[in-house]
Design an enzyme around this catalytic site. Sequence first.
Site, PDB file in Angstrom:
ATOM      1  CG  ASP A 280      -8.931 -15.294 -39.594  1.00  0.00           C
ATOM      2  OD1 ASP A 280      -9.694 -15.040 -40.545  1.00  0.00           O
ATOM      3  OD2 ASP A 280      -8.642 -14.469 -38.716  1.00  0.00           O
TER       4      ASP A 280
ATOM      5  CE  LYS B 211      -1.532 -11.991 -32.108  1.00  0.00           C
ATOM      6  NZ  LYS B 211      -2.175 -13.214 -32.684  1.00  0.00           N
TER       7      LYS B 211
ATOM      8  N   GLY C  37      -6.570  -9.019 -29.772  1.00  0.00           N
ATOM      9  CA  GLY C  37      -5.558  -8.382 -28.964  1.00  0.00           C
ATOM     10  C   GLY C  37      -4.929  -7.162 -29.596  1.00  0.00           C
TER      11      GLY C  37
END
Length: 998
Positions: A823, A718, A703
Amino acid sequence: MIIPVQSCVHFSCHIFLILSFFLVHTSSQSLSDQEHALLLKIKQYLEDPLFLSHWNSTSSHCSWPEITCTTGSVTSLTLSHSNITKIIPPFICDLTNLTHLDFSFNFIPGDFPTPLYNCSKLEYLDLSGNNFDGKVPRDIDHLGANLQYLNLGSTNFYGDVPASIGNLKQLTQLKLQFCLLNGTVAAEIDSLSNLEYLDLSSNFLFPTWKLPWNLTKFNKLKVFYLYGTNLVGEIPENIGDMVALEKLDVSKNGLTGGIPSGLFLLKNLTSVYLFENGLSGEIPSVVEALNLVNLDLARNNLTGKIPDDFGKLQQLSWLSLSLNGLSGVIPESLGNLPALNDFRVFFNKLSGTLPPDFGRYSKLKTFLIASNSFTGKLPENLCYHGMLLNLSIYENNLSGELPESLGNCSSLLDLKVHENNFSGNIPSGLWTSFNLSNFMVSHNKFTGVLPERLSWNVSRFEISYNQFSGTIPSGVSSWTNLVVFDASKNYFNGSIPKELTALPKLTTLLLDQNQLTGTLPSDIISWKSLVTLNLSQNHLSGQIPHAIGQLPVLSQLDLSENEFSGQVPSLPPRLTNLNLSYNHLTGRIPREFENSVYASSFLGNSGLCSDTPALNLALCNSGLKKTSKGSSWSIGLVICLVVVVAFLLALLASLLFIRYQRKRKQGLDNSWKLISFQRVNFTESTIVSSMTEQNIIGRGGYGTVYRIDVGSDYVAVKKIWNNRKLDKKLESSFRAEVSILSNIRHTNIVRLICCISNEDSMLLVYEYLENHSLDKWLHKTVKPGSVNKVVLDWPKRLKIAIGVAQGLSYMHHDCSPPVVHRDIKTSNILLDPQFNAKVADFGLAKLLIKPEQLNTMSAVIGSFGYLAPEYVHSTRVSEKIDVFSFGVILLELTTGKEASYGDQHSSLSEWAWHHILIGDNVEELLDKDVMEASYLDEMCTVFKLGIMCTATLPTSRPTMKDALHILQSLGEPLFYGEKNFGYYYDATPLLKNSKETS
C-alpha cells in the site's frame, strides 16, 4: 418531319448520356448529404466536443482535417488523441466507403466494438491506447477480408489471440502490444503470409509457451517483437528463413539454447534484442548481417569469444554483451568501427588489453567494461570527439595513469574507475569537469592532493584506498551537491575543516584510516542529512561534541581508535551501529546502550563503567567492602537493609493500590499491556488518558491516529480498533505491523516505539513526524499560511524519492524474508523536519517466505491509482507491486498531479504512458511550479524512471535496488531502446557486492 433512323440513334444516345449524368450527379449529391448528416450525428453522439467545433452544416465535410474523401465520399476518419470517453458510435459503418478508421489514444471503454464488422471495406483499424477490456473476440475475422492494419495495443484486452486471426489474410501489420493477454497465441497466426509487422510485446501470455508457428511462412515479416511475453524454449533454427527480417526483439523472456547461426546471416537485419533470457553457448562466429545497427545480447549465459566478424559491422552503433560468461580478448577491429557510440561488455570474463583506437573513429558516448580482467592502459582517445558520457571500468586490472585527455572531457557524467591498479595524479581538468556527477576512483594507487575546487555537480566523491595526501581543503564548502564523501585509507593529515559541515546534502562521510588530528568541528549540528559517519583510526582528540546527539538521521557512528576523552555524550536515538572503542573516554555510559548489542562498542576505554556486566566494562557500583569493624558491623548493616527493603515494599504496595483505584475511577483498568521496542519515558496510562478528540490528527480505514505529548517530545498513536467483536482483518493488520516494524531498523522506515493492548483495543506508538505525510505537501492540502506547495521544491522532492527508495530497497533486498508493503502511496510517506522520507503504515504488508515464488492474496487491498495491474487481475503479490506504486509516486513528484489523475477509467500512470507512447515532450508534462533549467535533466530522468516502474509487465520493471541506484546516480543517462519504450541503463546495481550502492 421524318427523322432518319441513324439520326434517331444519335439522338437517343444524347438523351441517355444526359439522363445518366443527371442520375449519377443526383446519387453522388445524395450520398454526400447523407455522409455530412451522419458525421454531424457522430458529433452529436460525442456530445459536441470542442475539438469538433468546426464540424458544422455550412462547411464541406471533405475539408475537415479529420476526414479524407475519395471521389467525394468519406474513406477515412481519424479521431485519435481526443479524450473520447464514450463507446464508438454503433452507426459508424453507415459511412459505407470507410477504409481507414483511427480512434487511437482516447479513453473508450467496454468490449471490442463488434459493430465495426459492418465496415465491409475497412483496410486500416487503430483502436490502441484505449480502455477496452474483455477478450479479443473469437470472430474477429468478421472485420473483413480487406483488413491490412490492425492495432489493439495498449488496451486491457485479455485472454487468447484467437485462431480466427489467421483468416485476415491481407493483414500486413498486427499490433497487440502492452495488453493484458494471458492466454495462448493460436498457431493459425502463421497463415498471415503477408504479415510485415508483428508485435505482441509486454503481455502475460500463458506461462511457458513456445513459438507454435512455422517461421518459414513469415518470409515477408520485417518487424518481429515478442518482448516480455513469457516465451520459453529455443529460438527455432528456421528463423534464418525469415529473409525479410529487419528488427527482432524477443528480450526479457525465458529462451534457452544457443543463438541460431542463421540469424546473423539475414542480410536485412538492423536490430537484434535478445537480452535477459537464458541463452547459452557461443555467439555465431560468421556474421553477414552487415546492416546491423543495434545488437543487445546482455544478461544471458553466453560463453566463448566475441566474434572477429563483429569488426565488419560498419553500421553498428549499439553493442551490449554484458552479464554473460564471455572470455578472451576484444577484437581490435571493434575499436575501428565508425558508428559505434555505445559499447557494453561489463560482468564477463574478458581479458587482455583494450583496442587502442576505441573512440578515435566513432563518437563514443558509453564505454562500460566493468568487472572483467582487462590489463594494460586505458585507450587514450575515448573522449576524442568530446561526447563521452559514461566511463565505467571498475573491477579490472588496468594500470598506468588515466589519459590526460579525460581532463578535457567536459561531457563526462560518470567516472567509475575504482578497483584497478591506476597510479599517478588525476588529470587536473577532471576534478572540475562541469557535468561530472559520480567521481569514483577508490581502490587504486592514485597520488596527489585534493583541489580547492571540485565540479559543482559531483554527488558521489569516492577516493578511498589510494595514496592521496595533504589536508582536506577549506574549499570543500563549495562542494554543495556532495552526498557521499568517502576518503578512507589515504594519507590525509591536519584537522577536519569546519567548512566540511556546510554541505547540506551530505549523507555519508568516511574519513577513517588517515592521519587526521585536532578536534571535531563545533558546527556538526549542520549535518542534518548525515546518516553515516566514520572517523576511526585517526589521531583525533578532545571531547565528542554534545551536538552529535542532535543529528536527526545519524544511524552509523564509528569514532574508534582515536584519542577522544571526556564522557560519552547523549547520542542519536536511531543509531544502529556504534563504535567508540579504544579511546580515552571516562564515566558512565548512557543507559540506552547498556545491553549486549553494544558489547563491542566501548572496549578499550579503561575509564568507562557500566551497570551491566554484558558490556565487558568495569561495574559502576562494585559492591560494599568490609571494614575493620568486622563481621558484626556487616550483620548490622544487613539487618538495616532488610528493614529498609521491607518498608519500601510496603510503600510500593500502597502506591500500586492507590494507582489501581485511580485507574478504575478513570475507566482505565489494569488490563493494558505495554510491549516496548526501545527505552520509553512514559507509561500506558499516559498514552491512553491522552487519546482525546482534540489530539486526533488523522483517520483512516485502519484506525484513528493521535498526537500525544509525552513530556520532552510527541509520539503518534494509531488506535486499530475498539470493538469487542474483533474484526479479523484489522487484527491481522495489527499483528502484521507489529511483527514487521518491531524487527525493522532503518532510517527511512518509521520507528515503532512500542505497542499497547488490552482485550478491546490495540495501539501502536510511533515516532511523531511533524511534517506529516507527503500528499499534504504535494497536493496542497496543508493549511494555507503555514506551508505551501512551493516549499516542496525539486531538491526536497528528489531527496524524498531517494529516501522512499532506500526504505523499500531495504525491505525487498535486506530483510529476510523480504517484506512487500502493498500500500505504498503518498499518504503513507511521512516527512521529518528535514524532509527525510519514512515509509509508514505496514498494515497490509506481506512477508514473502519464499522470495522466488509469487504469493497470491485472497483479495486485492490497496488504493486506486497505485495498484499494479497484475495485482488487480490476479491478486499475485511480489516486490514488483511496490515498485509499481513507487513509480506512481515518482510521477506525482515530477508532475505534481495526483495518482488518480484522469477520469473514472484512468489514472496518472496511464496518463503518463499515454503521453509517452504518442511521443509527447517529457518537459511539457512536468510540474511547472518547481521546474527550473538547472533541475530539468533530473526531473526528466525521475519521470522516465517512474515510467519504467509502472510498466504493465512486472518483469519489465526495475528492482528497487536498480531504481535506487538510478536516483543516486542522476547524471548517468537512461538510454531508450527503439522499441516498447524499453530502457537500457548501466547495470551497476547488480554488482557482486554492495560497495557501490551502499
